[in-house]
Design a protein around this motif. Structure first.
Motif: not given
Length: 201
Positions: A18-36
């Protein structure tokens, strides 16, 4: 820029995820690509010396992980607190991933506690996971205490919920800034010397 998120819980459904998904969403708001990589849903075998390039089962599992780690420019390392310790899964991850995947890239440490703890895993990771991987933990860190009552969607429900959301945004901005800066250090070639691949102890 790409940031890798490593979720260190051993449970298929976890507060760490859940924490990972939250931080992922915050990075997406910053236009940062992510991988989990969620180690509860995609566990790695316990590290041993047989996991080499000659083992097809291992290479089929590790190859996509290896490629994503190498292409990430920074990492979020999330561990639940198990008995005052970092999880076995995250420690095992650091035996599989090393200098080639993580070296001289910034890492943001995040711990997750169902109670008021969470500091001990941060200390453990800072002390024992960086020497040969040469991951560069940034000074900022996040501790999600009483995590069941945090970041559950919608508006914050408490001052603690508001605080961790705001602190997370602050920490992620720092992580992204470090990722940009450390890419120049890696590209300079100054970190590459086969005589000194491991940290000095």
């Amino acid at each position: 820029m790409k940031i890798g998120i490593i979720v260190g819980s051993q449970q298929k459904v976890s507060q760490s995820a859940k924490v990972g998904e939250f931080l992922n969403s915050k990075l997406k708001e910053m236009s940062v690509e992510t991988w989990t990589l969620d180690l509860g849903k995609n566990p790695l075998p316990l590290y041993d010396s047989t996991q080499t390039g000659d083992d097809k089962v291992w290479t089929d599992l590790w190859k996509p992980i290896d490629e994503n780690l190498k292409s990430s420019e920074g990492f979020i390392i999330i561990t639940p607190e198990y008995g005052g310790m970092a999880s076995p899964a995250i420690k095992n991850f650091f035996l599989h991933a090393g200098l080639v995947q993580l070296g001289h890239k910034p890492g943001l440490l995040v711990s997750v506690s169902s109670g008021r703890g969470g500091a001990f895993p941060i200390n453990e990771m800072r002390a024992s996971s960086y020497k040969n991987t040469k991951i560069c933990y940034i000074p900022e860190q996040l501790i999600f205490r009483d995590v069941e009552h945090l970041i559950n969607g919608g508006e914050p429900v408490s001052p603690e919920d508001s605080f961790i959301r705001e602190r997370s945004g602050f920490a992620l901005k720092i992580l992204v800034a470090y990722a940009g800066a450390l890419s120049e250090i890696r590209e300079s070639g100054v970190v590459q010397d086969p005589r000194f691949k491991n940290g000095m102890s």
